[in-house]
Structure formats: C-alpha cells, structure tokens
Enzyme design. Structure first.
Site, PDB file in Angstrom:
ATOM      1  N   ARG A  96      -8.360   4.022  12.855  1.00  0.00           N
ATOM      2  CA  ARG A  96      -7.456   5.143  13.111  1.00  0.00           C
ATOM      3  C   ARG A  96      -6.947   5.201  14.546  1.00  0.00           C
ATOM      4  NH1 ARG A  96      -5.932   6.464   8.029  1.00  0.00           N
ATOM      5  NH2 ARG A  96      -7.720   6.890   6.702  1.00  0.00           N
TER       6      ARG A  96
ATOM      7  N   GLU B  27     -10.480   4.010   3.098  1.00  0.00           N
ATOM      8  CA  GLU B  27      -9.480   4.671   2.259  1.00  0.00           C
ATOM      9  C   GLU B  27      -9.814   4.335   0.811  1.00  0.00           C
ATOM     10  OE1 GLU B  27      -5.633   5.215   5.156  1.00  0.00           O
ATOM     11  OE2 GLU B  27      -5.492   3.762   3.511  1.00  0.00           O
TER      12      GLU B  27
ATOM     13  N   GLU C 262      -8.942   3.937  -2.869  1.00  0.00           N
ATOM     14  CA  GLU C 262      -7.682   3.693  -3.548  1.00  0.00           C
ATOM     15  C   GLU C 262      -7.917   3.000  -4.889  1.00  0.00           C
ATOM     16  OE1 GLU C 262      -4.573   2.048  -1.194  1.00  0.00           O
ATOM     17  OE2 GLU C 262      -5.424   2.715   0.716  1.00  0.00           O
TER      18      GLU C 262
ATOM     19  N   ARG D 143       0.319  16.799  12.762  1.00  0.00           N
ATOM     20  CA  ARG D 143       1.489  17.611  13.101  1.00  0.00           C
ATOM     21  C   ARG D 143       1.195  19.076  12.772  1.00  0.00           C
ATOM     22  NH1 ARG D 143       3.087  13.375  10.091  1.00  0.00           N
ATOM     23  NH2 ARG D 143       3.410  14.708   8.267  1.00  0.00           N
TER      24      ARG D 143
ATOM     25  N   GLU E 230     -10.432  12.726   7.020  1.00  0.00           N
ATOM     26  CA  GLU E 230     -10.302  14.006   6.325  1.00  0.00           C
ATOM     27  C   GLU E 230     -11.653  14.690   6.177  1.00  0.00           C
ATOM     28  OE1 GLU E 230      -7.290  13.750   2.842  1.00  0.00           O
ATOM     29  OE2 GLU E 230      -8.016  11.698   3.183  1.00  0.00           O
TER      30      GLU E 230
ATOM     31  N   ASP F 176      -9.304   0.293   1.546  1.00  0.00           N
ATOM     32  CA  ASP F 176      -8.382  -0.195   2.562  1.00  0.00           C
ATOM     33  C   ASP F 176      -8.869   0.301   3.917  1.00  0.00           C
ATOM     34  OD1 ASP F 176      -6.190  -1.566   3.507  1.00  0.00           O
ATOM     35  OD2 ASP F 176      -4.840   0.130   3.304  1.00  0.00           O
TER      36      ASP F 176
ATOM     37  N   TYR G  66       1.314   5.654  -0.614  1.00  0.00           N
ATOM     38  CA  TYR G  66       0.868   6.884   0.068  1.00  0.00           C
ATOM     39  C   TYR G  66       1.103   8.019  -0.920  1.00  0.00           C
ATOM     40  CZ  TYR G  66       0.529   9.827   4.375  1.00  0.00           C
ATOM     41  OH  TYR G  66       0.163  10.712   5.371  1.00  0.00           O
TER      42      TYR G  66
ATOM     43  N   ASP H 110       0.850  -1.190   0.000  1.00  0.00           N
ATOM     44  CA  ASP H 110       0.000   0.000   0.000  1.00  0.00           C
ATOM     45  C   ASP H 110       0.884   1.237   0.000  1.00  0.00           C
ATOM     46  OD1 ASP H 110      -2.411   1.388   0.012  1.00  0.00           O
ATOM     47  OD2 ASP H 110      -2.463   1.516   2.187  1.00  0.00           O
TER      48      ASP H 110
ATOM     49  N   HIS I 220      -3.804  14.009   0.251  1.00  0.00           N
ATOM     50  CA  HIS I 220      -4.090  13.175   1.423  1.00  0.00           C
ATOM     51  C   HIS I 220      -2.962  13.260   2.445  1.00  0.00           C
ATOM     52  CE1 HIS I 220      -5.333   9.818   3.902  1.00  0.00           C
ATOM     53  NE2 HIS I 220      -4.181   9.206   3.668  1.00  0.00           N
TER      54      HIS I 220
ATOM     55  N   THR J 264      -4.639   6.303  -0.128  1.00  0.00           N
ATOM     56  CA  THR J 264      -5.852   7.121  -0.182  1.00  0.00           C
ATOM     57  C   THR J 264      -5.732   8.216  -1.226  1.00  0.00           C
ATOM     58  OG1 THR J 264      -6.138   6.733   2.172  1.00  0.00           O
ATOM     59  CG2 THR J 264      -7.461   8.486   1.185  1.00  0.00           C
TER      60      THR J 264
ATOM     61  N   TYR K 129       1.605   2.915  15.374  1.00  0.00           N
ATOM     62  CA  TYR K 129       2.360   3.055  14.127  1.00  0.00           C
ATOM     63  C   TYR K 129       3.774   3.616  14.299  1.00  0.00           C
ATOM     64  CZ  TYR K 129       2.028   8.141  13.372  1.00  0.00           C
ATOM     65  OH  TYR K 129       2.166   9.501  13.454  1.00  0.00           O
TER      66      TYR K 129
ATOM     67  N   GLN L 233      -4.331   2.491  14.914  1.00  0.00           N
ATOM     68  CA  GLN L 233      -3.169   2.888  14.119  1.00  0.00           C
ATOM     69  C   GLN L 233      -2.371   3.990  14.814  1.00  0.00           C
ATOM     70  OE1 GLN L 233      -4.218   4.121  10.163  1.00  0.00           O
ATOM     71  NE2 GLN L 233      -2.138   4.646   9.592  1.00  0.00           N
TER      72      GLN L 233
ATOM     73  N   THR M  47      -9.104  -5.523   3.708  1.00  0.00           N
ATOM     74  CA  THR M  47      -9.017  -4.639   2.553  1.00  0.00           C
ATOM     75  C   THR M  47      -9.942  -5.205   1.494  1.00  0.00           C
ATOM     76  OG1 THR M  47      -6.704  -4.043   3.014  1.00  0.00           O
ATOM     77  CG2 THR M  47      -7.500  -3.683   0.767  1.00  0.00           C
TER      78      THR M  47
ATOM     79  N   LYS N 265      -4.541  -1.653  10.166  1.00  0.00           N
ATOM     80  CA  LYS N 265      -4.770  -1.736   8.727  1.00  0.00           C
ATOM     81  C   LYS N 265      -4.956  -3.165   8.232  1.00  0.00           C
ATOM     82  CE  LYS N 265      -3.941   1.325   6.185  1.00  0.00           C
ATOM     83  NZ  LYS N 265      -4.847   2.270   5.509  1.00  0.00           N
TER      84      LYS N 265
END
Length: 401
Positions: A227, A189, A191, A132, A348, A223, A118, A116, A123, A334, A234, A230, A247, A243
């Site tokens: 959250r 997600e 995809e 952050r 999001e 997917d 990114y 997978d 996204h 995503t 992570y 994760q 899927t 995750k």
C-alpha cells in the site's frame, strides 16, 4: 452419490470435481480431478477409455484442455461425474486415486494476460473514505463501467509459494521526498479469479451473453498489495510496482458448470448501465470467503455483494476490440461486504492502520515477516449444498538485500 469415500467437511464433494495440475516425486506434472482427500490421475484413465482429448490430461498445464471450448468442457464433466458416481467405474478409477497429501500442486494453467477489476462497491467506498475523506467515496466513473487495470501475468504464483516482501519508493505524507526500502504496509486482497478457455477474435467484442462460451471456471485469488508503494506511484496511471510483485491463486479450477446452482441474480445497478453492459440474466455467485492470519479467522467477505458481474467485466474488457486468450485470468478485485468483519483487505480491517487487529495475542495492522495468510471459499447452492473452492495460502519472507 459416489462410491469414493469422502471425509466429512472435505471441500471437494462428488459434484465439484475441480481440475488441477499435480506432480508426484520426479514424474512430469499432469492433470488431476480432486474428490474428497484424493485426486484422480486423469491421463491413464482417459487413455484407457479412449476419451476424445485424453492427451491433454498428460500435459503440464490445463491450457490445451481449456482451449477445447464449452462442448468439450461439458462432455468432460459428464465423464467425470460418471467416473465417481457409477460403481461400474470403480475398477478403472481406483488404481489411479492418489492422496492429496502425496502430491505437489502446480500452477494450474499458463497465464496469458491478467486483468484486475475493482468490482466491490463496499471495498471501493471504504478506500474512498480512507483516501478522500472530504469527497464522495466513489469516483464519477465507478457506477458506469467496471474499473480495472492490466496486471503482470509473469508474477502469478501457485498457492504455497512464499511471498518476498517487495521494496520500492515510499513517501509518507509528512516526508519532503521519497525514500527506498521494503514495504511497511504489505496487504492482501481477497478476490475471485475467472479462467478463460476459448479465445476471442481481435476487433470483435464479447457480449455479456457469450460469457460462458469463453470462461471455463474460477480460482481463489490473493492479489498481494504494497500500500505504501502504491500510494506514491499510482497517480496518474494507476497500480504498478505496488501490485506487480506477486499474485497467488489456488491450485484447483472449479468449473462454471459445478457452480451453476450457486448463481444468483446480480443486484440492482443505478444509474442504468449502457446497452453493451446490460443483460436480462446477469448473475454473481453466492460465495463466502474466510481469511485467516496465522491460523486465526479475521474476515468473512461475501461475493454475492459484488456490484459488477463477471459477464460485464468480460464485455467491458473486450468492447474496444481487445482479445481474450486461452489462459487469461481476470479477477474481481477485493471483495468486501457491508460489515466490519467482511472486509477483504487489512487496510480496511485496520482502517488504514488506525484500528489494529488482535491476532493470537499480537496487534496487527499490515503484514509482518513470517505471517501466513490463508483464504478459503465455498459456494452455496440453491439446495443448501456447499461447493468448495479450496484454499490459497502464502507466507511473507523478508525483503531481499
């Protein structure tokens, strides 16, 4: 264009002809090609016409066909186009047309490995701003390489499979220690997945210009993501239990040849990429997704906004000598566009749960038990034609125990 009646608004026109695996009653699964609201049962047609490789259409997966490679893929597509365009083929094909409503679709291929990526800048930037807020949205490596992780092939499931809410460790920001329980922030997600046919050799990277020699086509991917699980697990090694529980993929594999006229040049990349990721003909596809929660349209992500091309994903995935195997699936990550209504996940769309959506009169941030998510997609060709990709759907059931 075809002697077969195709209902208006069907995703599968006479140029699409995606391949999938179906079952009727107690019969063994086998391969079909979709057109309109029907499919062609390919095994008896191919056998009667003594087509090279006819035996692979009687198999319960597409893997044998996928392993044949591009010359066989192209020859098969020409044969399929002739079946549906040539009136002289009616007597051979018509007895083997089956309504899609009369079949049960299966997982179309046995998944070997799953990666997978990114690859959507929108996204990645959105999640950077959420997680952050006082730093740059993108981490320093993001525009130098297609970031990805290895997923779990054994939990890739066919569209329509119910998704059991996962449980695991959760630690809210204000808690002193983690607890255990069902995910409270279950997400999707949106995809696009790429299906590998021809394998590669261990120790030999696959260059960007060899992409189409190895990749047969695409599927829609959801997917699913927990959250809260994760977020706690992570760091430092990336996604794991949040995750790996499920899927979902669509049942029909649309060939790259069917999508050829929907390919558009990849957008500019700044800073310039390293030579192994560079190419003169890098493309993405002009694809629009539609995301529906319990029947209501909530988002329309655009794939053409992707920062990294699939050919670059393959080049990076193999540059260390890792192999491609028949049945490998690698996904874009995503897909989100620049607009608020083009975001490909609920983290999001609800901006981390702070801005709930109203769906059928109810507020939603993340998924609740009983919710059903359906993702559809189509590619837009240079001539204005739509190439449908079908749909991938799943309904959330309560956690076990």
């Amino acid at each position: 264009m075809t002697w077969i009646d195709i209902p208006e608004h069907s995703p599968f026109g006479p140029d699409t002809l995606p391949l999938g695996v179906f079952r009727t009653g107690d019969e063994e699964p086998r391969v079909g090609a979709a057109i309109g609201d029907q499919l062609i049962d390919l095994a008896p047609v191919a056998s009667a016409q003594m087509l090279d490789g006819a035996q692979w259409f009687a198999e319960p997966t597409l893997n044998g066909f996928l392993a044949l490679g591009r010359p066989a893929w192209q020859a098969t597509r020409e044969w399929l186009l002739d079946l549906v365009r040539n009136e002289a083929q009616r007597d051979a094909v018509e007895p083997h047309l089956i309504p899609l409503s009369a079949v049960t679709m299966q997982l179309p291929f046995e998944v070997a490995d799953y990666v997978d990526f990114y690859a959507s800048e929108q996204h990645a930037s959105n999640l950077g701003r959420l997680f952050r807020p006082d730093s740059e949205p993108l981490l320093p490596n993001w525009k130098h390489l297609p970031v990805g992780y290895h997923g779990r092939a054994g939990t890739i499931v066919a569209s329509g499979t119910e998704i059991v809410r996962p449980s695991g460790q959760r630690k809210p920001p204000d808690a002193a220690a983690p607890d255990f329980g069902p995910s409270r922030r279950l997400d999707i997600e949106v995809e696009l997945g790429y299906v590998v046919g021809r394998p590669s050799t261990l120790g030999r990277p696959v260059p960007v210009d060899a992409f189409e020699e190895h990749v047969y086509g695409v599927v829609l991917v959801n997917d699913w993501s927990a959250r809260d699980l994760q977020a706690w697990e992570y760091v430092p090694l990336g996604p794991f239990l949040g995750k790996s529980f499920a899927t979902s993929i669509s049942p029909w594999v649309v060939s790259l040849d069917a999508l050829r006229d929907a390919a558009i040049p990849l957008g500019p990349q700044d800073p310039p990429v390293l030579p192994y990721l560079a190419g003169d003909r890098l493309t993405v596809h002009d694809i629009t997704f539609e995301v529906r929660l319990n029947g209501q349209l909530v988002s329309t992500p655009k794939y053409k906004e992707l920062y990294w091309s699939p050919a670059q994903m393959v080049a990076h995935m193999t540059v260390n000598g890792a192999t491609l195997r028949t049945g490998d699936l690698f996904a874009s990550g995503t897909v989100s566009g620049p607009g608020p209504d083009e975001r490909g996940s609920f983290i999001e769309l609800s901006w981390g749960g702070r801005e709930p959506l109203t769906v059928n009169g109810e507020q939603r941030t993340f998924l609740e038990d009983g919710d059903e998510v359906t993702i559809t997609g189509w590619a837009q060709t240079s001539s204005g034609q739509r190439i449908g990709l079908g749909e991938v759907t799943g309904r959330i059931t309560p956690a076990v125990g």
